[in-house]
Design a protein around this motif. Structure first.
Motif, PDB file in Angstrom:
ATOM      1  N   ASP A  92     -12.216 -38.537  -1.599  1.00  0.00           N
ATOM      2  CA  ASP A  92     -11.065 -37.772  -1.133  1.00  0.00           C
ATOM      3  C   ASP A  92     -11.480 -36.308  -0.967  1.00  0.00           C
ATOM      4  O   ASP A  92     -12.356 -35.808  -1.669  1.00  0.00           O
ATOM      5  CB  ASP A  92      -9.910 -37.862  -2.128  1.00  0.00           C
ATOM      6  CG  ASP A  92      -9.265 -39.243  -2.151  1.00  0.00           C
ATOM      7  OD1 ASP A  92      -9.450 -39.990  -1.171  1.00  0.00           O
ATOM      8  OD2 ASP A  92      -8.581 -39.570  -3.133  1.00  0.00           O
ATOM      9  N   ARG A 199      -0.653 -36.265   1.359  1.00  0.00           N
ATOM     10  CA  ARG A 199      -1.832 -37.115   1.510  1.00  0.00           C
ATOM     11  C   ARG A 199      -1.917 -37.618   2.954  1.00  0.00           C
ATOM     12  O   ARG A 199      -0.962 -38.185   3.472  1.00  0.00           O
ATOM     13  CB  ARG A 199      -1.764 -38.296   0.543  1.00  0.00           C
ATOM     14  CG  ARG A 199      -3.002 -39.202   0.571  1.00  0.00           C
ATOM     15  CD  ARG A 199      -2.868 -40.322  -0.453  1.00  0.00           C
ATOM     16  NE  ARG A 199      -2.952 -39.822  -1.804  1.00  0.00           N
ATOM     17  CZ  ARG A 199      -4.090 -39.719  -2.494  1.00  0.00           C
ATOM     18  NH1 ARG A 199      -5.230 -40.102  -1.939  1.00  0.00           N
ATOM     19  NH2 ARG A 199      -4.083 -39.249  -3.730  1.00  0.00           N
ATOM     20  N   GLY A 204     -10.345 -38.072   4.877  1.00  0.00           N
ATOM     21  CA  GLY A 204     -11.257 -37.451   3.926  1.00  0.00           C
ATOM     22  C   GLY A 204     -12.716 -37.635   4.318  1.00  0.00           C
ATOM     23  O   GLY A 204     -13.058 -37.688   5.496  1.00  0.00           O
ATOM     24  N   ASP A 216      -9.234 -40.072   1.606  1.00  0.00           N
ATOM     25  CA  ASP A 216      -8.018 -39.416   2.073  1.00  0.00           C
ATOM     26  C   ASP A 216      -8.171 -37.900   2.009  1.00  0.00           C
ATOM     27  O   ASP A 216      -8.992 -37.364   1.247  1.00  0.00           O
ATOM     28  CB  ASP A 216      -6.817 -39.834   1.221  1.00  0.00           C
ATOM     29  CG  ASP A 216      -6.497 -41.320   1.363  1.00  0.00           C
ATOM     30  OD1 ASP A 216      -6.956 -41.920   2.355  1.00  0.00           O
ATOM     31  OD2 ASP A 216      -5.811 -41.869   0.489  1.00  0.00           O
TER      32      ASP A 216
END
Length: 347
Positions: A92, A199, A204, A216
């Protein structure tokens, strides 16, 4: 292609092991496999990558592996993971997103740019470029040896050769990475507050394993300071100057909100600083959180430099007030009753 050397093509240093070779090929296959990349040049570049991968693997053991076996390994490295297994994910990524109070209040879609690092096109991610002509190594002056205490050792800069046929890539200064801007459109829910997180799935870091999914993007909301509004939780607070006469008279008062103007009823009262509070008219609620209140701090203002017409009206009002002093100005009437009756008039 500018790089025929298999190590340069895969972004590897000479002497890389089997694990590094497979890892580098999987990473590049995710980018250049024809099923994943619509660029017309992708198929040819992928063939070169696969050939480099097979050649380097073959050199890892005497005699090398059979060509068919190496081809199957390359195909497996570029293909997705078997069904039924949870695909690996990239990391992420966390960034801050700056919003105005108006954007956070109303929500909507906002463009957001991410600065990514990608393999340098000039050197294929190796950080090196091949020199057209070899040159003497400056560290050992062409001898291939440098003094190490009392003895001589092989020069690390040229690996003991005395000359160089590579140098740091001029485009990326040897890092192997280049900067690239990636533009996204992020959906902003109405009523986000400072510190909230949004989010964005799949935006990501890329996964460096075959068939992996990107991580993400997690955006932390940062609200920019505002000249008018202040937030206390979800309560929206602002100050508004108001004519002292309007505060005495009462009436309808326009109030600016982040999404437009709202008219509030102002009850007649004293011309002193006071608050209007409207429940549920502040920042919108999110999920189980209720909307905040709108709190307007009213600050009375008297006219400055009144003209003759305004002065005449004020004089009439003052004369009327003097005739009904105890009713309309009880503090003045009480003060005058205490201090003025027994004091003789002076001229």
């Amino acid at each position: 292609m500018p790089h025929r050397d298999p190590h340069s093509l895969l972004g590897l240093a000479p002497g890389a092991g089997e694990r590094e070779i497979k890892h580098a090929f999987r990473r590049l296959a995710m980018r250049w496999h024809p099923d994943r990349n619509a660029d017309p040049t992708a198929i040819e570049h992928f063939k070169r990558l696969r050939a480099a991968y097979e050649n380097l693997l073959a050199a890892q053991s005497p005699g090398g592996a059979p060509a068919a076996e190496r081809h199957d390994e390359a195909a497996a490295a570029a293909s997705p993971e078997p069904p039924g297994e949870a695909p690996p994910r990239g990391a992420d990524r966390r960034e801050d997103i700056l919003l105005t109070v108006e954007e956070a209040f109303a929500g909507g879609e906002k463009a957001f740019t991410i600065a990514d690092e990608i393999p340098c096109d000039a050197c294929g991610g190796s950080g090196e470029e091949v020199l057209r002509h070899t040159r003497l190594c400056a560290a050992c002056h062409g001898s291939g040896r440098v003094r190490d205490g009392r003895s001589l050792a092989a020069c690390a800069d040229c690996a003991g050769r005395g000359y160089l046929n590579r140098q740091a890539c001029g485009a990326c200064h040897g890092s192997g990475q280049a900067r690239a801007a990636r533009k996204l459109h992020v959906r902003i829910p109405a009523g986000v507050l400072d510190g909230d997180e949004l989010r964005v799935a799949g935006a990501g870091e890329d996964c460096d394993r075959s068939g992996g999914e990107p991580g993400d993007l997690i955006l932390r909301v940062v609200l920019a300071p505002h000249a008018l509004y202040r937030l206390d939780g979800r309560d929206l607070i602002l100050s508004r100057p108001v004519s002292a006469f309007r505060m005495l008279l009462g009436g309808e008062l326009p109030i600016p909100l982040p999404d437009g103007v709202r008219h509030l009823k102002l009850e007649s009262g004293r011309a002193t600083t006071r608050e209007l509070r409207v429940k549920g008219a502040g920042f919108p609620g999110r999920g189980k959180q209720r909307p905040g209140a709108l709190i307007v701090r009213l600050v009375p203002v008297l006219p400055e430099a009144p003209d003759a017409e305004i002065l005449a009206l004020l004089e009439r009002a003052e004369n009327r007030l003097q005739n009904t002093l105890s009713r309309h100005l009880p503090d003045v009437a009480s003060w005058e009753a205490r201090w003025l009756p027994d004091i003789p008039e002076t001229r």
